[in-house]
Design a protein around this motif. Sequence first.
Motif, mmCIF file in Angstrom:
data_model
loop_
_atom_site.group_PDB
_atom_site.id
_atom_site.type_symbol
_atom_site.label_atom_id
_atom_site.label_comp_id
_atom_site.label_asym_id
_atom_site.label_seq_id
_atom_site.Cartn_x
_atom_site.Cartn_y
_atom_site.Cartn_z
ATOM 1 N N SER A 623 46.305 42.820 34.225
ATOM 2 C CA SER A 623 46.811 43.173 35.274
ATOM 3 C C SER A 623 47.347 44.676 35.410
ATOM 4 O O SER A 623 47.116 45.369 36.388
ATOM 5 C CB SER A 623 48.265 42.352 35.405
ATOM 6 N N ILE A 626 44.136 46.850 35.898
ATOM 7 C CA ILE A 626 43.775 46.729 37.396
ATOM 8 C C ILE A 626 44.591 47.784 38.043
ATOM 9 O O ILE A 626 44.000 48.390 38.775
ATOM 10 C CB ILE A 626 43.693 45.188 37.844
ATOM 11 N N GLN A 627 45.886 47.583 38.041
ATOM 12 C CA GLN A 627 46.734 48.466 38.681
ATOM 13 C C GLN A 627 46.651 49.945 38.407
ATOM 14 O O GLN A 627 46.472 50.787 39.421
ATOM 15 C CB GLN A 627 48.299 48.132 38.647
ATOM 16 N N ASN A 630 43.410 50.965 40.021
ATOM 17 C CA ASN A 630 43.471 50.822 41.394
ATOM 18 C C ASN A 630 43.895 52.370 41.830
ATOM 19 O O ASN A 630 43.828 52.803 42.917
ATOM 20 C CB ASN A 630 44.057 49.693 41.863
ATOM 21 N N GLU A 641 35.412 50.062 41.058
ATOM 22 C CA GLU A 641 35.714 49.134 41.877
ATOM 23 C C GLU A 641 37.279 48.659 42.087
ATOM 24 O O GLU A 641 37.497 48.420 40.875
ATOM 25 C CB GLU A 641 34.614 47.800 41.686
ATOM 26 N N ARG A 642 37.835 48.772 43.176
ATOM 27 C CA ARG A 642 39.044 48.036 43.046
ATOM 28 C C ARG A 642 39.312 46.757 43.034
ATOM 29 O O ARG A 642 38.389 45.763 43.553
ATOM 30 C CB ARG A 642 39.882 48.476 44.484
ATOM 31 N N ARG A 643 40.286 46.005 42.145
ATOM 32 C CA ARG A 643 40.180 44.678 41.964
ATOM 33 C C ARG A 643 41.539 44.141 42.340
ATOM 34 O O ARG A 643 42.480 45.161 42.575
ATOM 35 C CB ARG A 643 39.686 44.352 40.489
ATOM 36 N N ASP A 644 41.815 42.661 42.380
ATOM 37 C CA ASP A 644 43.067 42.395 42.681
ATOM 38 C C ASP A 644 43.516 41.485 41.407
ATOM 39 O O ASP A 644 43.171 40.555 40.878
ATOM 40 C CB ASP A 644 42.738 41.255 44.030
ATOM 41 N N PRO A 645 44.935 41.938 41.078
ATOM 42 C CA PRO A 645 45.410 41.296 39.832
ATOM 43 C C PRO A 645 46.017 40.122 40.106
ATOM 44 O O PRO A 645 46.084 39.177 39.190
ATOM 45 C CB PRO A 645 46.471 42.055 39.429
ATOM 46 N N ALA A 646 45.922 39.275 41.444
ATOM 47 C CA ALA A 646 46.303 38.198 41.907
ATOM 48 C C ALA A 646 45.149 37.262 41.620
ATOM 49 O O ALA A 646 45.301 35.865 41.373
ATOM 50 C CB ALA A 646 46.832 38.148 43.307
ATOM 51 N N LYS A 647 43.874 37.769 41.598
ATOM 52 C CA LYS A 647 42.615 36.909 41.362
ATOM 53 C C LYS A 647 42.328 36.716 40.137
ATOM 54 O O LYS A 647 42.133 37.610 39.288
ATOM 55 C CB LYS A 647 41.479 37.525 42.184
ATOM 56 N N ASP A 650 39.087 38.486 38.834
ATOM 57 C CA ASP A 650 39.209 39.801 38.500
ATOM 58 C C ASP A 650 40.091 40.072 37.253
ATOM 59 O O ASP A 650 39.568 40.848 36.450
ATOM 60 C CB ASP A 650 39.956 40.569 39.612
#
Length: 744
Positions: A623, A626-627, A630, A641-647, A650
Amino acid sequence: MRDAMVLKAQRFVNSVYGSRIGTTVPESGEADWATLYALTRALQYELGITALSDNFGPTTLNTLTAKYPQLDADTVPSPDFCRILQAGLYCKGYDGGDLDGSYGARVQTAVTRLKTDMGVEQALPGAGLTPKVVKALLTMDSYVPGASGTGQVRAVQQWLNGRYLDRQDFYVIACDGLVTRDTVKALLFGVQYELGMADGTANGNFGPGTQSGLKSHPVTKGDKGVFVQLFSAGMVVNRRPAALTDTFDSSLAAAVRAFQTFAALPATGEGDFATFASLLASFGDQSRPAGACDTIAKITPSRAASLKAAGITYIGRYLTNPSATSLPEKAIQPGELATIAQQGLRCFPIYQTVNNDASDFDYVAGRTAGYAAVNAARDHGFRRGSRIFFAVDFDAIDTEITARVLPHFKGIKEAMADSGHPYRIGVYGSRNVCAQVGAAGYSTASFVAGMSSGFDGNAGHPLPQDWAYDQFVIRTLGSGDGQLEIDADIASGRDTGQGSFDRPRPAVPDVALDERQVPALRADLSRYMQSIGRPDTGGIGSDARLYSNAQAVAAIQDQDGLITELSKTYTMRKALIQTAVYWAMRDYGLAAQSADQQVADHHLTGSGSVRDSHTGIGEISASDAIQAWNHCIGWGFTTGERRDPAKDADLWTVWQQLNKDNAFSVRTAALIHLWGTRGRPGGRLPPGDRVTTPRSMRLDLVEFEITELLRRYRAWDPDVESQTHQSLAVYQIFEKYNSILRNA
């Protein structure tokens, strides 16, 4: 030691007054403040005072004086009132009778002995108790010789009590032969009374009125009288080889001459104002010339001229500035030492970050300070053998000195030893701090904060034997471009600073690690980690650590090319990345390994409940990674590549990269530091995060900013404060080797 009569007194105050005064005391048989406070409250109750207090203050004293100006066999109002007095005598070690409420022969004998020990028997003859003596009775002050007290000091204390007790604001002081703030204040009251100050004006402070009056009362060989007594008392309380006397004879003159030589005063052997002032207040005569100073102002050629015109040769300047925004000239500025040398002046270095509270001091902080000061001194060009004065800029009491300050200086000394003893260690602080640090063998000279006369560590303490500089007044020198404010210091000659300097080390980018330096780096890290209880192997159960010192250094060495590249790309010190990775690896244990397995189970089989953990050689969560990526992509620091820590998908992708790819972990560690300079937007911050607008990444981050970035890197850790505190020395060790190489 348990005393049967003290125990009896405690049982008395509990049984008779416990419910009346709202408190009871432990029945230990040992006299303590709790018992004396309870007796004070019991006395107030008997006097009809409704607002009870532990303090025997003006209300209690005035009420007692109005009702019972003398307590004796004829005037004591009741048996319980008498028992309070008897209990007080027990706590002082005197025979108070059988606690029978009778002011009989044994009580009268005890009171007479008490007043004799206080030195007031002639001023207050007889076996009665006056209100001020009662007040003294209900304190922990002792009136018999203490184990380390001296007869000369006790004679001064008794003389002061006997001569001045009838004055409004003078109260009985201890007569144990130990010099305290109260002893010095009582002596100052005596000076003021003899100068003719009225009650209510005399206050026990060495202020302008006292100084002005004292200038008219010098004493010299052959003089007699009370001012000779006061002067000789000053010699005694400053631990000089003298005795209380009313005659200024040849032996006193010789002792005075020796004191003047020691204190860097003109050695006349006379009791002039400057000498009298030095005996009465730690700052002494604030009009005397200064040979040294310390300042937060940059020394320019015009300011150097102002210093030279004032007779100043030695200048104390700060190695670092903990703040990036305030006091912009506090730390030594580029080219400044060259100016000092060119102008024929000399500089002594001072190391101070915060250091103004006991919580700023401990062994670990001392190790960090030692390494940091060495690095900074080398950066500025101070040559081997210079003495660095480490600051203790608060009024440390004895318990704080023992528990905090001495371990701190032990850490400094060990860090200096690890560095090969390039510099000598000095201490800045109160007289008491300086004396104790020196006595412990942790410093070689003292820079005394004598200007702070209100410090308990100055009042009642003599000038340390190893004093080099004594700070005594603030002055403004020069005008126009040459104007600057200084703390004026007396110089003893024990330290002469430095008058020529090596070429400063510029703030240039870091370079590749030299493999020849790795064994020394590894040894330094190992010694430090062992000193804080983190040896190469150790821990049991979930606390067991899985990476040794050698393994952590090897991993960092393996990634050195990438770390050097990241350092140059982001204008970032390599030590920030190295410290984050090293500490993470040395902290990784079975509990973290178990969490990693649960993450893998969750994503591979669905059997685990843990979606994410801090993993890999940087101990970074997916998490956070990723942040950080991003935000750094958004700011233009990197691409990807931007990713989503909620997924979950990812998280799992990034978590595997962190877990298996050391280079990815190292790159992410750098990005987390960049994220930290922006305040970790959207991310978790450590409790009590202090920097709201950090500066951008740069090579000259100050120590406070480095601390904040390391705190923010470990925002996930419940022990973030202690972990950061301990890792700061690791940063300085890495910086030591990085700085050597980049300035080779």
